[in-house]
Design a protein around this motif. Sequence first.
Motif, PDB file in Angstrom:
ATOM      1  N   ARG A  16    -114.121  -1.864 -61.184  1.00  0.00           N
ATOM      2  CA  ARG A  16    -114.927  -1.407 -59.942  1.00  0.00           C
ATOM      3  C   ARG A  16    -114.944   0.408 -60.233  1.00  0.00           C
ATOM      4  N   PHE A  17    -113.348   0.616 -60.149  1.00  0.00           N
ATOM      5  CA  PHE A  17    -113.106   2.055 -60.609  1.00  0.00           C
ATOM      6  C   PHE A  17    -113.702   2.594 -61.840  1.00  0.00           C
ATOM      7  N   ALA A  18    -113.655   1.964 -62.840  1.00  0.00           N
ATOM      8  CA  ALA A  18    -113.910   2.095 -64.260  1.00  0.00           C
ATOM      9  C   ALA A  18    -115.367   2.244 -64.354  1.00  0.00           C
ATOM     10  N   GLU A  19    -116.261   1.632 -63.616  1.00  0.00           N
ATOM     11  CA  GLU A  19    -117.659   1.896 -63.683  1.00  0.00           C
ATOM     12  C   GLU A  19    -117.981   3.094 -62.549  1.00  0.00           C
ATOM     13  N   GLU A  20    -117.219   3.341 -61.508  1.00  0.00           N
ATOM     14  CA  GLU A  20    -117.321   4.425 -60.573  1.00  0.00           C
ATOM     15  C   GLU A  20    -117.041   5.825 -61.642  1.00  0.00           C
ATOM     16  N   ILE A  21    -115.988   5.597 -62.276  1.00  0.00           N
ATOM     17  CA  ILE A  21    -115.755   7.117 -63.162  1.00  0.00           C
ATOM     18  C   ILE A  21    -116.934   7.197 -64.194  1.00  0.00           C
ATOM     19  N   ARG A  22    -117.306   5.958 -64.934  1.00  0.00           N
ATOM     20  CA  ARG A  22    -117.945   6.158 -65.851  1.00  0.00           C
ATOM     21  C   ARG A  22    -119.486   6.854 -65.556  1.00  0.00           C
ATOM     22  N   ARG A  23    -119.898   6.329 -64.118  1.00  0.00           N
ATOM     23  CA  ARG A  23    -120.879   6.918 -63.645  1.00  0.00           C
ATOM     24  C   ARG A  23    -120.869   8.461 -62.933  1.00  0.00           C
ATOM     25  N   GLU A  24    -119.563   8.656 -62.511  1.00  0.00           N
ATOM     26  CA  GLU A  24    -119.652   9.998 -61.974  1.00  0.00           C
ATOM     27  C   GLU A  24    -119.723  11.091 -63.169  1.00  0.00           C
ATOM     28  N   LEU A  25    -118.770  10.700 -64.366  1.00  0.00           N
ATOM     29  CA  LEU A  25    -118.726  11.839 -65.532  1.00  0.00           C
ATOM     30  C   LEU A  25    -120.226  11.901 -66.282  1.00  0.00           C
ATOM     31  N   THR A  26    -120.838  10.681 -66.512  1.00  0.00           N
ATOM     32  CA  THR A  26    -122.053  10.795 -67.325  1.00  0.00           C
ATOM     33  C   THR A  26    -123.149  11.268 -66.839  1.00  0.00           C
ATOM     34  N   GLU A  27    -123.246  10.886 -65.373  1.00  0.00           N
ATOM     35  CA  GLU A  27    -124.377  11.257 -64.682  1.00  0.00           C
ATOM     36  C   GLU A  27    -124.318  12.959 -64.181  1.00  0.00           C
TER      37      GLU A  27
END
Length: 288
Positions: free
Chosen positions: A268-279
């Motif tokens: 869950r956190f891996a996807e949240e971090i990916r989304r936060e930084l890439t978006e």
Amino acid sequence: MDLNTVLEVRDARGGGAWRPGDAWLGGGTYLFSEPQPHLRRLIDLSRTGWEPLQITPEGDLEIAATCTIAQLSRFARNASWTARPLFEQCCRAFLASWKIWNMATFGGNLCNSLPAGPMISLAAGLDGVALLRAQTGALRRVPVADFVVGAGRNVLKPGELLRSVTLPARALACRTAFRQASLYGLGRSAALLIGTLDRPPAFGREVPPRGTFTLTVTASSVRPVQLRFPLAPNAEAVREAVEYAIRPDEYFDDIHGLPAWRRHMTFRFAEEIRRELTECENREEAGR
């Protein structure tokens, strides 16, 4: 805790041969927290006079093993690095009273090598390199991500000392994202993930290309796990990378969280971090 098996406390500046039953004494917050029946002598590092924190000529940050959590927190508040918020986030992830905050050392947290050690998370997440000194004076350097090899286990040899950790200027300039979960409001970290996104330097007015996306998993796993993507990954790529990098038996199991829950929070956190930084990166590019 009264360590009644300890017969001597020796100043580390005095030298002398390492003996079975010796232990390095930094802040002592772990050593004096529970019985240590195997210890006979403590080698005190408190008078070594090491500078807690200093910026190298290359712009790297060198953190002495004896630097306290309070010193690190104060120093980072006045810094101008892009990664500055990560320091306070990791310091606050400590389950610590003000006494521990002012006595516990950066090096002690690494050398205890517990999965929930937030200084391990900080140093590994920012590509820190540990400087280790043997009893012979020989030095070796080990990436912090490789320093911890299991719950409570690391690569230190008998008598070897963690002298410092250096965080490279490149990592300090990264954009960061932080996620942490505990079972309780003031509980020990059960999952702590850090994401960084760097960019190569720009030339003139040219927009620099996207840089490396790095995800560092700690607390949920028995050792730090670091994943790098040369280009911004999609959700499937991150999930697949985490799936293959952490074996089912590498998720930590104790009273602070079951392995299945820790695994769930990691994804869950891996996807949240990916989304936060890439978006965030995508929005900046769209605004240019």
